[in-house]
Enzyme design. Structure first.
Site, mmCIF file in Angstrom:
data_model
loop_
_atom_site.group_PDB
_atom_site.id
_atom_site.type_symbol
_atom_site.label_atom_id
_atom_site.label_comp_id
_atom_site.label_asym_id
_atom_site.label_seq_id
_atom_site.Cartn_x
_atom_site.Cartn_y
_atom_site.Cartn_z
ATOM 1 C CG ASN A 11 -1.809 1.151 1.336
ATOM 2 O OD1 ASN A 11 -1.716 2.100 0.551
ATOM 3 N ND2 ASN A 11 -2.703 1.120 2.303
ATOM 4 C CE LYS A 18 -0.681 2.876 6.407
ATOM 5 N NZ LYS A 18 -2.094 3.162 6.491
ATOM 6 N NE ARG A 95 -5.863 2.281 -0.476
ATOM 7 C CZ ARG A 95 -5.897 3.360 0.275
ATOM 8 N NH1 ARG A 95 -4.845 3.700 0.978
ATOM 9 N NH2 ARG A 95 -6.971 4.096 0.323
ATOM 10 C CG HIS A 183 -11.943 5.223 2.528
ATOM 11 N ND1 HIS A 183 -12.477 6.418 2.918
ATOM 12 C CD2 HIS A 183 -10.608 5.353 2.654
ATOM 13 C CE1 HIS A 183 -11.509 7.252 3.269
ATOM 14 N NE2 HIS A 183 -10.369 6.619 3.112
ATOM 15 N N GLY A 212 -10.477 7.602 9.235
ATOM 16 C CA GLY A 212 -9.025 7.553 9.403
ATOM 17 C C GLY A 212 -8.501 8.937 9.077
ATOM 18 C CB SER A 213 -5.315 10.428 7.929
ATOM 19 O OG SER A 213 -4.906 9.366 7.130
ATOM 20 N N GLY A 214 -7.987 9.853 6.068
ATOM 21 C CA GLY A 214 -9.051 10.087 5.094
ATOM 22 C C GLY A 214 -10.346 9.570 5.717
ATOM 23 N NE ARG A 243 -7.411 13.580 1.890
ATOM 24 C CZ ARG A 243 -7.595 12.266 1.742
ATOM 25 N NH1 ARG A 243 -8.507 11.822 0.901
ATOM 26 N NH2 ARG A 243 -6.873 11.402 2.416
ATOM 27 C CG ASP A 284 -2.998 12.420 15.226
ATOM 28 O OD1 ASP A 284 -3.872 12.087 16.058
ATOM 29 O OD2 ASP A 284 -2.118 11.643 14.812
ATOM 30 N NE ARG A 286 -3.052 9.490 17.440
ATOM 31 C CZ ARG A 286 -2.346 8.633 16.720
ATOM 32 N NH1 ARG A 286 -1.945 7.510 17.251
ATOM 33 N NH2 ARG A 286 -2.033 8.896 15.472
ATOM 34 C CB ILE A 330 -10.871 8.738 13.931
ATOM 35 C CG1 ILE A 330 -9.667 9.566 13.476
ATOM 36 C CG2 ILE A 330 -11.772 9.549 14.855
ATOM 37 C CD1 ILE A 330 -10.023 10.722 12.538
ATOM 38 C CG ASN A 333 -7.815 3.321 17.957
ATOM 39 O OD1 ASN A 333 -7.756 2.308 18.635
ATOM 40 N ND2 ASN A 333 -7.342 3.391 16.721
#
Ligand code: ADP
Length: 401
Positions: A11, A18, A95, A183, A212-214, A243, A284, A286, A330, A333
């Site tokens: 990926n 990844k 991917r 996705h 997620g981040s997207g 974005r 992020d 967090r 996200i 978690n």
């Protein structure tokens, strides 16, 4: 397939590479290693590998020459694979973010397929080129290794023609300007998981929020995609890490009138907006949860409010809602973000159990809740491995045990 043959899943993104290595037994992938080269192009570039138990087997900073770009990072990965695996992987699954209007399943890569996928770079400029880079390198250096392209768009090819349209003149549709959705590998995993573990749930009206981040969301019935929030590119729909999500196209016209170039606008839309742009602190979740700045709270409030609006909108496509699923970084978690979104949707019939939510439990609503809310960890790489094996089997490339 002999015991020491392995399947590689890649990926490749703009700043990270990844990978996962699977052993294959009776045509089933079993995780052996998973790894990540992160912060490519930055001084903080890092290479980390875990084994199938999650134990870290390698964790080291990369020197600038090893991670100056994606190509250098690929060399680092190739060297590690050569030193670690008893022999080369028998196949590689990738991917690929964009499969265009036609690919509804994974496909074995040949010259014609690669030409078609290269032709889609303009539809996903920041993702497609990076996804395809390792495909090109491997095809040149190891043409004997079969490669399979697995698409983020494919899951959404079940949509009706109405859902796929923009309200633009038909000549734009003919040129490929339409809703594709992304996705899809994650949605495919969640759909398959529900079919295997939650057969009653999958029959109902389900919305999956991949945060997620997207970020995007997808409505399904019987595990089949009906509608999704991302459209022509991965910019539309929910607000994301960097974005903006849904944006009045008049804003882009305004930017052009201000003299901003294509590249400047692209940079703003892909890397400076969303949670990062709203907070001025970080993209992020967090970092924003840990911050006491009002702008951090405002960014998170925007995220939960707009996400809930989009999820409620998807209910139209499936005529109600039985189950809401949260997934990705996200979604899996962050109890705070789930509580924020569910709070905006409480009137629909969501009765969240705060303790179960805090514990990231499988089901986080009270027993009497009209809509059940679930947390399911996604696994896009496992989907790629399964789709790659299925594609090879269909092409009769698999070697029997
Ligand atoms: P991608 O694969 O798109 O890079 P992920 O699905 O890994 O994204 O999600 C990454 C995001 O998940 C991070 O940017 C962060 O905002 C969020 N995240 C990860 N862990 C947590 C956590 N424990 N609490 C809140 N948010 C988290």
């Amino acid at each position: 397939m002999s015991q020491n043959e392995s399947l590689l899943v890649i990926n490749a993104g703009s700043s990270s590479l990844k990978f996962q290595v699977f052993n294959v037994h009776e045509n089933r992938p079993e995780l052996a290693w998973r790894g990540l080269i992160s912060c490519i192009g930055l001084p903080t570039a890092h290479f980390r590998v875990c084994d199938h138990t999650g134990a870290v087997v390698l964790d080291r900073a990369l020197v600038p020459s090893e991670a100056r770009d994606l190509s250098a990072a690929q060399t680092v990965l190739a060297d590690w694979l050569r030193d670690t695996l008893p022999k080369s992987p028998f196949a590689v699954g990738h991917r690929i973010v964009h499969g265009g209007p036609d690919y509804a399943t994974a496909v074995l890569v040949d010259d014609q397929v690669l030409d078609t996928l290269d032709g889609l770079v303009l539809l996903a400029p920041l993702h497609q080129r990076n996804n395809l880079a390792p495909v090109h390198v491997l095809r040149e250096r190891r043409p004997d290794i079969p490669q399979v392209a697995c698409f983020d768009t494919a899951f959404h090819r079940s949509h009706s023609p109405l859902v796929d349209r923009f309200a633009l003149p038909a000549r734009f549709l003919e040129k490929g300007v339409r809703r594709y959705g992304f996705h899809g590998l994650s949605y495919h995993y969640i759909s398959t998981y529900m079919q295997e573990h939650l057969p009653e749930v999958v029959k109902g009206r389900v919305v999956v929020a991949h945060l997620g981040s997207g970020a995007s969301a997808c409505a399904m019935v019987n595990g089949v995609g009906v509608e999704t929030t991302m459209g022509f590119t991965a910019l539309d729909g929910l607000p994301m890490s960097t974005r903006p999500g849904t944006l009045d196209p008049g804003v882009v016209l305004w930017m052009l009138e201000q003299g901003m170039s294509h590249d400047e606008i692209q940079r703003v839309l892909y890397t400076e907006s969303g949670l990062k742009g709203l907070s001025g602190i970080s993209g992020d979740v967090r970092d924003l949860l840990a911050s006491s700045e009002p702008a951090a709270k405002m960014a998170l409030d925007y995220f939960t409010y707009r996400s809930a609006m989009a999820i409620a909108g998807l209910c139209v496509s499936v005529k109600g809602l039985d189950t809401l699923v949260f997934t990705a970084g996200i979604g899996e978690n962050s109890p705070e973000i789930r509580a924020g979104i569910c709070g905006h949707l409480a009137w629909l019939g969501i009765d969240l159990d705060p303790e179960l939510n805090q514990a990231n439990a499988d089901c986080i609503t009270r027993p009497g809740s009209r809509i059940a809310v679930r947390v399911i960890a996604t696994n896009e790489e496992l989907v790629i491995a399964r789709q790659t094996l299925a594609c090879l089997e269909q092409a009769q490339i698999m070697v029997a045990d």
